[in-house]
Design a protein around this motif. Sequence first.
Motif, PDB file in Angstrom:
ATOM      1  N   VAL A 284       0.841  -1.198   0.000  1.00  0.00           N
ATOM      2  CA  VAL A 284       0.000   0.000   0.000  1.00  0.00           C
ATOM      3  C   VAL A 284       0.874   1.245   0.000  1.00  0.00           C
ATOM      4  O   VAL A 284       1.837   1.346   0.775  1.00  0.00           O
ATOM      5  CB  VAL A 284      -0.921   0.006   1.237  1.00  0.00           C
ATOM      6  N   SER A 285       0.544   2.187  -0.847  1.00  0.00           N
ATOM      7  CA  SER A 285       1.250   3.463  -0.896  1.00  0.00           C
ATOM      8  C   SER A 285       0.577   4.440   0.070  1.00  0.00           C
ATOM      9  O   SER A 285      -0.501   4.965  -0.211  1.00  0.00           O
ATOM     10  CB  SER A 285       1.243   4.030  -2.317  1.00  0.00           C
ATOM     11  N   LEU A 286       1.196   4.660   1.203  1.00  0.00           N
ATOM     12  CA  LEU A 286       0.641   5.593   2.184  1.00  0.00           C
ATOM     13  C   LEU A 286       0.666   7.022   1.656  1.00  0.00           C
ATOM     14  O   LEU A 286      -0.195   7.836   2.005  1.00  0.00           O
ATOM     15  CB  LEU A 286       1.409   5.496   3.499  1.00  0.00           C
ATOM     16  N   ALA A 287       1.646   7.331   0.834  1.00  0.00           N
ATOM     17  CA  ALA A 287       1.735   8.684   0.273  1.00  0.00           C
ATOM     18  C   ALA A 287       0.484   9.003  -0.542  1.00  0.00           C
ATOM     19  O   ALA A 287      -0.074  10.118  -0.464  1.00  0.00           O
ATOM     20  CB  ALA A 287       2.980   8.803  -0.591  1.00  0.00           C
ATOM     21  N   LYS A 288       0.014   8.034  -1.313  1.00  0.00           N
ATOM     22  CA  LYS A 288      -1.185   8.238  -2.129  1.00  0.00           C
ATOM     23  C   LYS A 288      -2.417   8.402  -1.243  1.00  0.00           C
ATOM     24  O   LYS A 288      -3.266   9.272  -1.496  1.00  0.00           O
ATOM     25  CB  LYS A 288      -1.357   7.047  -3.073  1.00  0.00           C
ATOM     26  N   ILE A 289      -2.513   7.589  -0.208  1.00  0.00           N
ATOM     27  CA  ILE A 289      -3.667   7.674   0.699  1.00  0.00           C
ATOM     28  C   ILE A 289      -3.666   9.011   1.430  1.00  0.00           C
ATOM     29  O   ILE A 289      -4.709   9.654   1.584  1.00  0.00           O
ATOM     30  CB  ILE A 289      -3.645   6.504   1.696  1.00  0.00           C
ATOM     31  N   ILE A 290      -2.478   9.451   1.877  1.00  0.00           N
ATOM     32  CA  ILE A 290      -2.375  10.752   2.566  1.00  0.00           C
ATOM     33  C   ILE A 290      -2.808  11.879   1.652  1.00  0.00           C
ATOM     34  O   ILE A 290      -3.551  12.789   2.048  1.00  0.00           O
ATOM     35  CB  ILE A 290      -0.933  10.972   3.065  1.00  0.00           C
ATOM     36  N   SER A 291      -2.369  11.814   0.401  1.00  0.00           N
ATOM     37  CA  SER A 291      -2.736  12.855  -0.580  1.00  0.00           C
ATOM     38  C   SER A 291      -4.246  12.897  -0.802  1.00  0.00           C
ATOM     39  O   SER A 291      -4.852  13.977  -0.834  1.00  0.00           O
ATOM     40  CB  SER A 291      -2.012  12.594  -1.902  1.00  0.00           C
ATOM     41  N   ASN A 292      -4.866  11.719  -0.927  1.00  0.00           N
ATOM     42  CA  ASN A 292      -6.323  11.657  -1.153  1.00  0.00           C
ATOM     43  C   ASN A 292      -7.084  12.213   0.057  1.00  0.00           C
ATOM     44  O   ASN A 292      -8.059  12.962  -0.107  1.00  0.00           O
ATOM     45  CB  ASN A 292      -6.755  10.222  -1.426  1.00  0.00           C
ATOM     46  N   GLN A 293      -6.643  11.857   1.249  1.00  0.00           N
ATOM     47  CA  GLN A 293      -7.341  12.309   2.450  1.00  0.00           C
ATOM     48  C   GLN A 293      -7.182  13.814   2.653  1.00  0.00           C
ATOM     49  O   GLN A 293      -8.123  14.501   3.071  1.00  0.00           O
ATOM     50  CB  GLN A 293      -6.830  11.552   3.682  1.00  0.00           C
ATOM     51  N   LEU A 294      -5.998  14.322   2.369  1.00  0.00           N
ATOM     52  CA  LEU A 294      -5.782  15.765   2.513  1.00  0.00           C
ATOM     53  C   LEU A 294      -6.656  16.553   1.544  1.00  0.00           C
ATOM     54  O   LEU A 294      -7.151  17.643   1.866  1.00  0.00           O
ATOM     55  CB  LEU A 294      -4.303  16.107   2.306  1.00  0.00           C
ATOM     56  N   SER A 295      -6.848  16.002   0.363  1.00  0.00           N
ATOM     57  CA  SER A 295      -7.714  16.687  -0.613  1.00  0.00           C
ATOM     58  C   SER A 295      -9.164  16.706  -0.137  1.00  0.00           C
ATOM     59  O   SER A 295      -9.913  17.652  -0.429  1.00  0.00           O
ATOM     60  CB  SER A 295      -7.619  15.999  -1.980  1.00  0.00           C
ATOM     61  N   ASN A 296      -9.574  15.677   0.625  1.00  0.00           N
ATOM     62  CA  ASN A 296     -10.938  15.642   1.155  1.00  0.00           C
ATOM     63  C   ASN A 296     -11.166  16.683   2.249  1.00  0.00           C
ATOM     64  O   ASN A 296     -12.300  17.089   2.513  1.00  0.00           O
ATOM     65  CB  ASN A 296     -11.253  14.254   1.709  1.00  0.00           C
ATOM     66  N   TYR A 297     -10.044  17.076   2.912  1.00  0.00           N
ATOM     67  CA  TYR A 297     -10.171  18.007   4.038  1.00  0.00           C
ATOM     68  C   TYR A 297      -9.614  19.399   3.716  1.00  0.00           C
ATOM     69  O   TYR A 297      -9.341  20.185   4.622  1.00  0.00           O
ATOM     70  CB  TYR A 297      -9.443  17.442   5.270  1.00  0.00           C
ATOM     71  N   GLU A 298      -9.465  19.704   2.427  1.00  0.00           N
ATOM     72  CA  GLU A 298      -8.894  20.994   2.030  1.00  0.00           C
ATOM     73  C   GLU A 298      -9.718  22.166   2.562  1.00  0.00           C
ATOM     74  O   GLU A 298      -9.178  23.139   3.098  1.00  0.00           O
ATOM     75  CB  GLU A 298      -8.806  21.079   0.492  1.00  0.00           C
ATOM     76  N   GLU A 299     -11.027  22.069   2.446  1.00  0.00           N
ATOM     77  CA  GLU A 299     -11.893  23.173   2.880  1.00  0.00           C
ATOM     78  C   GLU A 299     -11.821  23.372   4.390  1.00  0.00           C
ATOM     79  O   GLU A 299     -11.788  24.505   4.882  1.00  0.00           O
ATOM     80  CB  GLU A 299     -13.331  22.891   2.459  1.00  0.00           C
ATOM     81  N   LEU A 300     -11.796  22.263   5.138  1.00  0.00           N
ATOM     82  CA  LEU A 300     -11.734  22.361   6.601  1.00  0.00           C
ATOM     83  C   LEU A 300     -10.407  22.944   7.049  1.00  0.00           C
ATOM     84  O   LEU A 300     -10.349  23.771   7.967  1.00  0.00           O
ATOM     85  CB  LEU A 300     -11.956  20.975   7.217  1.00  0.00           C
ATOM     86  N   VAL A 301      -9.326  22.536   6.367  1.00  0.00           N
ATOM     87  CA  VAL A 301      -7.994  23.066   6.689  1.00  0.00           C
ATOM     88  C   VAL A 301      -7.940  24.558   6.392  1.00  0.00           C
ATOM     89  O   VAL A 301      -7.407  25.364   7.175  1.00  0.00           O
ATOM     90  CB  VAL A 301      -6.896  22.308   5.901  1.00  0.00           C
ATOM     91  N   ALA A 302      -8.507  24.937   5.252  1.00  0.00           N
ATOM     92  CA  ALA A 302      -8.508  26.352   4.872  1.00  0.00           C
ATOM     93  C   ALA A 302      -9.371  27.174   5.817  1.00  0.00           C
ATOM     94  O   ALA A 302      -9.037  28.318   6.154  1.00  0.00           O
ATOM     95  CB  ALA A 302      -9.001  26.504   3.439  1.00  0.00           C
TER      96      ALA A 302
END
Length: 421
Positions: A284-302
Motif C-alpha cells: 500500500v502506498s501511504l503517500a497516495k492515501i495521505i494525498s487523497n485524504q488531505l484533498s478531502n479536508y482541504e476546505e476544513l484546513v482552509a
Amino acid sequence: MKLIAKYNRVNIAATVLVLLVSGLGYYFILKSVLIHQLDKDLKIEQQEIKDYVKTNNSLPEASNYKDLKISFTPSAEVIEKASIKSISMYNDAEEEMIPSRQLSFSILVKENNYKVSITKSQQETEDMVELIVKITLAIVVLLLLVLFIINRFVLNKLWHPFNDTLQKLQQFNLSNRKHMELSGSDINEFTQLNTAVTSMSNRVIKDYDALKSFTENASHEIQTPLAVVNSKLELLMQSENFTETQMQYIQSIQGEVNRLSKLNQSLLLLTKIDNQQFTGKEAVSLAKIISNQLSNYEELVAAKHITLTKNIDDAVLVYMNETMAAVLVTNLITNAIKHNIEKGSIDITLNEQQLQISNTGQPLNTDPQQLFERFKKDKVQSESLGLGLSIVKKICEQYNFTATYHYAGNQHIVTILFTGS
C-alpha cells in the motif's frame, strides 16, 4: 524456562544433593566400621599377649612387621585402662609416615611393669575405603547419566501430548472458526486437560459467533432507524412553522443523532478489527492515501487557516490491508485537524521507518498514556468520541506497528513505527 527443563534441573539437583549427603554419611559410617574392626584386631593381639605372659611368665618377642608393630617398654607408670588412639607410623618399606591405630596397656611380668604398644597400620583400611568411595562415585555418575538420558528422551516423549496441546492452543484462532483436534494420550491428567481445552474452545467459538452476529446485527439495526430519524429531522428543519427555539432543539437532536451514528460506525469498525475481518495484505502506498485524504479536508484546513507541511517519501510501501491503511491515515489526519487551533499547523513526515503527524494545540488535561484507550479523551474536547486513537492502536497491533504519542513545543506528535512491516 520450559517445564521439562525446570523439572530436570530440580530432579538432578535433588538427586545430587541426596547422593552427596548420603555418600558422605556412607563414607564416615564405613570408615568407622572398619576402624572398629581394626580396634577389635588390636584387642585380640592384646589378649594373646596376656595369655602368653600368663602361660610363660615372660614377654613374647617384640615384632615389627609391615603393618604390625609390638613393643615392650619398662615403665614405672601403670596404665589402669587400655587406650586406643590414631597415630602416624613410619613405614620402612614405603619410606613414609602412614596412618595407624595404637593400643597401649600395662602388663606385669616378674614384678616388673612394662608398657605394651601394639600398632597396626590403617593403610589397608584407608585403601579399602578409597576403593569403595571410587566405586560409589562411579555408580553415582552412572546414575546421574542414566537420569539425564531418561529425563532428556523418555520424559520428553512422555510430555509430548502436553506440548502438542500447548502448541495447538498457541495456534488457535477464533477468526477461522476451526475446532481444535488434540492428540490422544494414555495419561489421565493429559486426557482430562485435552477434554477441558476442547470443551472450552468449542464454547469460545460458539460464544464468539453469537457475539459477532449480535454485534453486526445490532449495528445494522441501529443504523437504519438513525438514518430514518436523521432524514425526518431534515424534513422538519425545512418547515417554516417552528420558532427559533424549536429549530435549535431540532438541530441539537440532529447533532446527537449524527454523533450516535458515528459512534455506532466506529464501534462496528473496532469489532471488525478485533474479529480480524481485514486479513488481506498488499503493498500500500501511504503517500497516495495521505494525498487523497488531505484533498478531502482541504476546505476544513482552509477554514481554520492551518499551515500544512509535508515531508513525504512517495516510494514508501507498507504491507497491510488497504482499507485499514485508509482508516489509519484518516483517523490521524482528522484528529490533527479537529484538535488544532486557529491558524495552527500540521506537519506530516513519512519514510521507511515511520509515519509521523504533529499538530499545534493546547496541552492535554488528561494522562497522555490513556489516549489510545477507548472513550479516553481530553476533557476540553467533549465533542470527540474518544475512539479515533483507539482504532489507530488496534490497527497498529494487527500489523505489529508501534503507535506513540508525546507533547513537545506546543505540538501534539503521533508516531507510527513500521516495526512489523
